[in-house]
Write a protein that holds these residues in place. Structure first.
Motif, short mmCIF file in Angstrom:
data_model
loop_
_atom_site.label_atom_id
_atom_site.label_comp_id
_atom_site.label_asym_id
_atom_site.label_seq_id
_atom_site.Cartn_x
_atom_site.Cartn_y
_atom_site.Cartn_z
N ASN A 93 -9.36 10.73 10.69
CA ASN A 93 -10.27 11.15 9.64
C ASN A 93 -10.90 12.51 9.90
O ASN A 93 -11.72 12.97 9.11
N MET A 94 -10.53 13.16 11.02
CA MET A 94 -11.02 14.52 11.25
C MET A 94 -10.09 15.25 12.22
O MET A 94 -9.36 14.65 12.99
N ASN A 95 -10.15 16.57 12.12
CA ASN A 95 -9.32 17.46 12.93
C ASN A 95 -10.15 18.12 14.02
O ASN A 95 -11.34 18.39 13.85
N GLY A 96 -9.48 18.38 15.16
CA GLY A 96 -10.14 19.05 16.26
C GLY A 96 -9.35 20.24 16.75
O GLY A 96 -8.38 20.69 16.12
N ARG A 97 -9.73 20.74 17.90
CA ARG A 97 -9.09 21.92 18.48
C ARG A 97 -7.67 21.59 18.94
O ARG A 97 -7.30 20.45 19.16
N LYS A 98 -6.85 22.63 19.07
CA LYS A 98 -5.48 22.53 19.55
C LYS A 98 -4.63 21.58 18.71
O LYS A 98 -3.70 20.95 19.22
N GLY A 99 -4.95 21.44 17.43
CA GLY A 99 -4.17 20.56 16.56
C GLY A 99 -4.44 19.09 16.75
O GLY A 99 -3.73 18.25 16.18
N ARG A 100 -5.45 18.73 17.54
CA ARG A 100 -5.77 17.32 17.76
C ARG A 100 -6.33 16.70 16.48
O ARG A 100 -6.96 17.37 15.66
N ARG A 101 -6.10 15.40 16.37
CA ARG A 101 -6.71 14.62 15.29
C ARG A 101 -7.40 13.41 15.89
O ARG A 101 -6.97 12.88 16.92
N SER A 103 -16.43 19.36 14.11
CA SER A 103 -17.67 20.13 14.04
C SER A 103 -18.42 19.86 12.74
O SER A 103 -19.65 19.88 12.70
N GLU A 104 -17.70 19.59 11.66
CA GLU A 104 -18.36 19.21 10.40
C GLU A 104 -19.01 17.84 10.53
O GLU A 104 -20.07 17.59 9.97
N TRP A 105 -18.36 16.94 11.25
CA TRP A 105 -18.96 15.62 11.52
C TRP A 105 -20.28 15.79 12.28
O TRP A 105 -21.28 15.16 11.95
N PHE A 159 -11.82 16.59 22.46
CA PHE A 159 -12.75 16.08 21.46
C PHE A 159 -14.14 16.68 21.67
O PHE A 159 -14.78 17.16 20.71
N LEU A 160 -14.63 16.66 22.90
CA LEU A 160 -15.97 17.19 23.17
C LEU A 160 -16.08 18.66 22.79
O LEU A 160 -17.08 19.10 22.19
N LEU A 161 -15.06 19.43 23.09
CA LEU A 161 -15.09 20.85 22.79
C LEU A 161 -14.86 21.14 21.31
O LEU A 161 -15.09 22.26 20.85
N SER A 162 -14.41 20.14 20.57
CA SER A 162 -14.24 20.30 19.11
C SER A 162 -15.56 20.18 18.36
O SER A 162 -15.62 20.50 17.17
N ILE A 163 -16.62 19.73 19.05
CA ILE A 163 -17.91 19.54 18.38
C ILE A 163 -18.49 20.88 17.94
O ILE A 163 -19.04 21.02 16.85
N SER A 164 -18.39 21.90 18.79
CA SER A 164 -18.95 23.21 18.47
C SER A 164 -18.09 23.90 17.41
O SER A 164 -16.87 23.80 17.44
N PRO A 165 -18.72 24.62 16.48
CA PRO A 165 -17.93 25.41 15.53
C PRO A 165 -17.10 26.46 16.27
O PRO A 165 -17.53 27.01 17.28
N ALA A 166 -15.92 26.73 15.77
CA ALA A 166 -15.07 27.74 16.39
C ALA A 166 -15.71 29.12 16.23
O ALA A 166 -16.42 29.39 15.25
N HIS A 167 -15.47 30.02 17.19
CA HIS A 167 -16.09 31.34 17.15
C HIS A 167 -15.37 32.29 16.21
O HIS A 167 -15.90 33.32 15.84
N TYR A 176 -12.65 32.49 12.64
CA TYR A 176 -12.11 31.71 11.53
C TYR A 176 -10.70 31.23 11.83
O TYR A 176 -10.31 30.11 11.50
N SER A 177 -9.90 32.09 12.48
CA SER A 177 -8.50 31.75 12.72
C SER A 177 -8.37 30.56 13.66
O SER A 177 -7.36 29.87 13.66
N ALA A 178 -9.40 30.32 14.49
CA ALA A 178 -9.34 29.22 15.45
C ALA A 178 -9.96 27.94 14.90
O ALA A 178 -9.93 26.92 15.57
N SER A 179 -10.51 28.00 13.71
CA SER A 179 -11.20 26.84 13.16
C SER A 179 -10.22 25.76 12.74
O SER A 179 -9.25 26.04 12.02
N PRO A 180 -10.45 24.52 13.16
CA PRO A 180 -9.60 23.42 12.67
C PRO A 180 -9.80 23.25 11.17
O PRO A 180 -10.88 23.56 10.64
N PRO A 181 -8.80 22.78 10.48
CA PRO A 181 -8.96 22.54 9.04
C PRO A 181 -9.96 21.43 8.77
O PRO A 181 -10.20 20.57 9.61
N SER A 182 -10.52 21.46 7.60
CA SER A 182 -11.44 20.42 7.17
C SER A 182 -10.64 19.18 6.76
O SER A 182 -9.53 19.31 6.24
#
Length: 350
Positions: free
Chosen positions: A319-327, A111-113, A91-99, A101-107
């Motif tokens: 209500n939001m997506n994170g890294r590694k497919g986490r929700r 990071s949008e939050w 969760f903490l590492l999901s705060i930063s935008p992905a470096h 596009y391919s690694a970006s979690p879906p909206s």
């Protein structure tokens, strides 16, 4: 300042335009729902409306966490399962935008939050940083300050952690996040707070360091601090009433804890020394951007409703997506730009 247990004493004017959200599972689009859950019979000291004529959030000229990246120093107090630690760190590492596009979690994403948090500035116009890293970890499995902590001995936990050379004092870019395991009791935990943030005293630690504490409520008060993944039994399904929501990662206490961590980090970033962004006249008990939106997770929340969120194919709520497919299911925060509570899953964002 504190994540109080008055989760649903909130009537928020929600954003109401229709939208669509992406999901990690393209074969099974998420279901949308806005469950009504029982109001908790707790203090009404923080009843705020999500409208600008009732909320007077002001800037008090202090700093925000604008240095990039924000360096989080994690202190695991007590005995923690590795899987729970990994979930929180994801969760903490999901705060930063992905470096990339391919690694970006879906909206909608974590990071949008955080983007709402990053809109807050200091007197120089510098924004809260969007970049967050875990700069160090310390495991206090020996319970150096005992199995019961007070607000003051939480600072002793930090002092004990920074003694090893491997866990540095970072008084320029660092914040310290103390997470206590489910067998550790903390002053006011469950009764009045699920987490809090403040800054250390030089007499205790040697420096003024912004910090936050959050506890695992699993053995003590999940119905309070892991809400809405747990509700008091006398108010819930035993009498045919509403049922708690299924946690997105299958661990009610830790999934609930993550929302509290988000709440406290958002407030720590915008009010690290308790002299920046808050409402109210008392700096010792400020009402901050997380407090204003307690119990709200989506459009249409308030009055017992948490707002419109999503379910995956296994009926788990998020209500939001994170890294590694986490929700994750994380409460909204106050947007000074919109003069309302806001989150990436708001229906007018799509």
């Amino acid at each position: 300042m504190s994540t109080t247990t008055a989760h649903l004493f909130l009537h928020v004017i929600a954003l109401t335009l229709v939208a669509s959200c992406q999901t990690l599972n393209t074969k099974l689009p998420p279901q949308y729902f806005n469950p009504k859950l029982p109001l908790l019979p707790l203090s009404s000291s923080k009843r705020f409306e999500g409208s600008s004529n009732l909320v007077q959030l002001r800037y008090h000229m202090g700093p925000v966490l604008s240095s990039a990246p924000i360096k989080i120093y994690l202190i695991w107090y007590g005995r923690w399962p590795a899987a729970h630690q990994l979930l929180i760190k994801d969760f903490l590492l999901s705060i930063s935008p992905a470096h990339s596009y391919s690694a970006s979690p879906p909206s909608p994403s974590v990071s949008e939050w955080w983007r709402t948090v990053s809109l807050y500035t200091d007197q120089t116009g510098a924004n809260v940083s969007r970049s967050v890293v875990i700069a160090g970890e310390h495991c206090d499995t020996a319970y150096s300050q005992g199995s019961h902590l007070t607000r003051r001995t939480v600072q002793d936990v930090i002092a004990s952690a920074i003694r090893p050379a491997s866990f540095q004092v970072d008084h320029k870019n660092g914040i310290y996040l103390i997470l206590t395991s489910d067998d550790v009791t903390v002053q006011d935990f469950c009764r009045a707070v699920c987490g809090f943030h403040y800054f250390t005293f030089p007499s205790k630690v040697g420096y003024t360091l912004p910090y936050a504490w959050v506890g695992d409520s699993g053995k003590q008060c999940p119905e309070v601090c892991a809400y809405p993944f747990a509700i008091p039994s006398y108010m819930g399904s035993g009498g045919g009433g509403p049922k708690p929501l299924a946690p997105p990662n299958g661990v009610a206490s830790v999934d609930g804890m993550i929302s509290v961590i988000g709440h406290e980090l958002a407030e720590l970033a915008t009010n690290p020394l308790v002299n920046a962004w808050y409402a109210g006249e008392d700096p010792t008990a400020p009402t901050e951007i997380g407090d204003l939106c307690e119990g709200l997770y989506g459009t249409g929340g308030g009055g017992g409703y948490i707002g419109q969120v999503m379910k995956d194919g296994a009926e788990r709520s998020f209500n939001m997506n994170g890294r590694k497919g986490r929700r994750f299911l994380v409460q909204w925060v106050w947007s000074e730009a919109l003069k309302a509570c806001a989150g990436p899953n708001a229906l007018n964002r799509r």
